[in-house]
Write a protein that holds these residues in place. Structure first.
Motif, mmCIF file in Angstrom:
data_model
loop_
_atom_site.group_PDB
_atom_site.id
_atom_site.type_symbol
_atom_site.label_atom_id
_atom_site.label_comp_id
_atom_site.label_asym_id
_atom_site.label_seq_id
_atom_site.Cartn_x
_atom_site.Cartn_y
_atom_site.Cartn_z
ATOM 1 N N GLN A 69 0.776 -1.213 0.247
ATOM 2 C CA GLN A 69 0.111 -0.119 -0.021
ATOM 3 C C GLN A 69 0.899 1.212 0.058
ATOM 4 O O GLN A 69 1.828 1.265 0.895
ATOM 5 N N PRO A 70 0.597 2.182 -0.912
ATOM 6 C CA PRO A 70 1.401 3.418 -1.050
ATOM 7 C C PRO A 70 1.332 4.094 0.410
ATOM 8 O O PRO A 70 0.120 4.133 0.834
ATOM 9 N N VAL A 71 2.319 4.916 0.839
ATOM 10 C CA VAL A 71 2.374 5.635 1.875
ATOM 11 C C VAL A 71 2.951 7.134 1.589
ATOM 12 O O VAL A 71 3.783 7.318 1.146
ATOM 13 N N GLU A 72 2.323 8.064 2.054
ATOM 14 C CA GLU A 72 2.812 9.535 2.136
ATOM 15 C C GLU A 72 3.208 9.940 3.361
ATOM 16 O O GLU A 72 2.328 9.723 4.288
ATOM 17 N N ILE A 100 5.180 14.539 12.352
ATOM 18 C CA ILE A 100 5.187 13.737 11.282
ATOM 19 C C ILE A 100 3.641 13.101 11.133
ATOM 20 O O ILE A 100 3.262 12.541 12.125
ATOM 21 N N GLY A 101 3.250 13.083 9.864
ATOM 22 C CA GLY A 101 1.966 12.283 9.728
ATOM 23 C C GLY A 101 2.148 11.178 8.637
ATOM 24 O O GLY A 101 2.782 11.447 7.621
ATOM 25 N N LEU A 102 1.965 10.055 8.624
ATOM 26 C CA LEU A 102 1.892 9.009 7.939
ATOM 27 C C LEU A 102 0.455 8.860 7.319
ATOM 28 O O LEU A 102 -0.653 8.566 7.899
ATOM 29 N N PHE A 103 0.309 8.786 5.811
ATOM 30 C CA PHE A 103 -1.009 8.749 5.346
ATOM 31 C C PHE A 103 -1.076 7.594 4.241
ATOM 32 O O PHE A 103 -0.176 7.383 3.298
ATOM 33 N N SER A 104 -2.141 6.853 4.403
ATOM 34 C CA SER A 104 -2.203 5.735 3.137
ATOM 35 C C SER A 104 -3.062 6.239 2.143
ATOM 36 O O SER A 104 -3.758 7.124 2.053
ATOM 37 N N HIS A 105 -2.766 5.594 0.887
ATOM 38 C CA HIS A 105 -3.727 5.751 -0.252
ATOM 39 C C HIS A 105 -4.387 4.344 -0.494
ATOM 40 O O HIS A 105 -3.602 3.408 -0.686
ATOM 41 N N PRO A 106 -5.723 4.472 -0.827
ATOM 42 C CA PRO A 106 -6.277 3.119 -1.361
ATOM 43 C C PRO A 106 -5.835 2.778 -2.876
ATOM 44 O O PRO A 106 -5.782 1.540 -3.145
ATOM 45 N N VAL A 107 -5.391 3.716 -3.603
ATOM 46 C CA VAL A 107 -4.843 3.298 -5.130
ATOM 47 C C VAL A 107 -3.811 4.306 -5.389
ATOM 48 O O VAL A 107 -3.599 5.270 -4.771
ATOM 49 N N VAL A 108 -3.107 3.797 -6.422
ATOM 50 C CA VAL A 108 -1.858 4.552 -6.928
ATOM 51 C C VAL A 108 -2.291 5.448 -8.027
ATOM 52 O O VAL A 108 -3.072 4.884 -9.092
ATOM 53 N N LEU A 109 -2.064 6.723 -7.811
ATOM 54 C CA LEU A 109 -2.659 7.752 -8.786
ATOM 55 C C LEU A 109 -1.183 8.082 -9.845
ATOM 56 O O LEU A 109 -0.206 8.299 -9.101
ATOM 57 N N ALA A 110 -1.504 7.802 -11.090
ATOM 58 C CA ALA A 110 -0.273 8.319 -11.938
ATOM 59 C C ALA A 110 0.144 9.609 -11.848
ATOM 60 O O ALA A 110 1.357 10.034 -11.901
ATOM 61 N N ASP A 111 -0.715 10.515 -11.716
ATOM 62 C CA ASP A 111 -0.508 11.966 -11.415
ATOM 63 C C ASP A 111 -0.273 12.421 -10.089
ATOM 64 O O ASP A 111 -1.194 12.633 -9.397
ATOM 65 N N VAL A 112 0.959 12.479 -9.735
ATOM 66 C CA VAL A 112 1.061 12.606 -8.228
ATOM 67 C C VAL A 112 1.028 14.384 -7.685
ATOM 68 O O VAL A 112 0.831 14.570 -6.639
ATOM 69 N N PRO A 157 -5.095 16.005 -7.021
ATOM 70 C CA PRO A 157 -5.521 15.857 -5.600
ATOM 71 C C PRO A 157 -5.736 14.595 -5.250
ATOM 72 O O PRO A 157 -6.133 13.758 -5.941
ATOM 73 N N GLN A 158 -5.184 14.125 -4.086
ATOM 74 C CA GLN A 158 -5.194 12.859 -3.555
ATOM 75 C C GLN A 158 -6.415 12.658 -2.685
ATOM 76 O O GLN A 158 -6.523 12.693 -1.488
ATOM 77 N N GLU A 159 -7.541 12.290 -3.492
ATOM 78 C CA GLU A 159 -8.673 11.707 -2.473
ATOM 79 C C GLU A 159 -8.378 10.486 -1.945
ATOM 80 O O GLU A 159 -7.659 9.585 -2.333
ATOM 81 N N GLY A 160 -9.136 10.238 -0.804
ATOM 82 C CA GLY A 160 -9.197 9.038 0.109
ATOM 83 C C GLY A 160 -7.973 8.711 0.679
ATOM 84 O O GLY A 160 -7.556 7.842 1.350
ATOM 85 N N ARG A 161 -7.024 9.860 1.018
ATOM 86 C CA ARG A 161 -5.838 9.714 1.861
ATOM 87 C C ARG A 161 -6.571 9.290 3.371
ATOM 88 O O ARG A 161 -7.526 10.128 3.833
ATOM 89 N N THR A 162 -5.900 8.747 4.155
ATOM 90 C CA THR A 162 -6.288 8.349 5.457
ATOM 91 C C THR A 162 -5.167 8.633 6.391
ATOM 92 O O THR A 162 -4.111 7.853 6.065
ATOM 93 N N LEU A 163 -5.418 9.361 7.411
ATOM 94 C CA LEU A 163 -4.130 9.513 8.503
ATOM 95 C C LEU A 163 -3.951 8.018 9.218
ATOM 96 O O LEU A 163 -5.119 7.672 9.716
ATOM 97 N N CYS A 164 -2.875 7.440 9.085
ATOM 98 C CA CYS A 164 -2.580 6.087 9.825
ATOM 99 C C CYS A 164 -1.656 6.353 11.082
ATOM 100 O O CYS A 164 -1.723 5.570 12.129
ATOM 101 N N ALA A 165 -0.859 7.472 11.255
ATOM 102 C CA ALA A 165 -0.277 7.576 12.389
ATOM 103 C C ALA A 165 0.307 8.869 12.490
ATOM 104 O O ALA A 165 0.399 9.685 11.458
ATOM 105 N N GLU A 166 0.421 9.294 13.692
ATOM 106 C CA GLU A 166 1.071 10.859 13.764
ATOM 107 C C GLU A 166 2.239 10.752 14.829
ATOM 108 O O GLU A 166 2.267 9.960 15.850
#
Length: 82
Positions: free
Chosen positions: A22-25, A42-54, A57-66
């Motif tokens: 799973q991609p992590v930002e 620091i914030g770690l965010f997950s992405h449900p899908v990989v978008l080709a155009d970084v 806007p990254q819809e669906g990001r979820t904060l997983c850790a602070e």
């Protein structure tokens, strides 16, 4: 005179699970600057899908850790230095 950095404090709060591949930002910010220290957030965010155009806007990001950590800058004798 040389300076050294020590991690004086660190913390992490896990909010949601994520796993490979799973991609992590990761976002990093300076939350506090002191005379001889700096605290980072620091914030770690997950992405449900990989978008080709970084740049899109990254819809669906979820904060997983602070997390936070504080560096203290000291000189050779161990005294805090600006």
């Amino acid at each position: 005179m040389t300076s050294m950095r020590f991690v004086a404090q660190t913390s992490c709060v896990f909010l949601r699970a994520f796993s490979y591949p799973q991609p992590v930002e990761v976002g990093l910010s300076i939350t506090k600057l002191g005379r001889s220290s700096a605290t980072y957030g620091i914030g770690l965010f997950s992405h449900p899908v990989v978008l080709a155009d970084v740049t899109a806007p990254q819809e669906g990001r979820t904060l997983c850790a602070e997390a936070t950590f504080t560096h203290v800058y000291v000189d050779d004798s161990g005294r805090p230095m600006p």
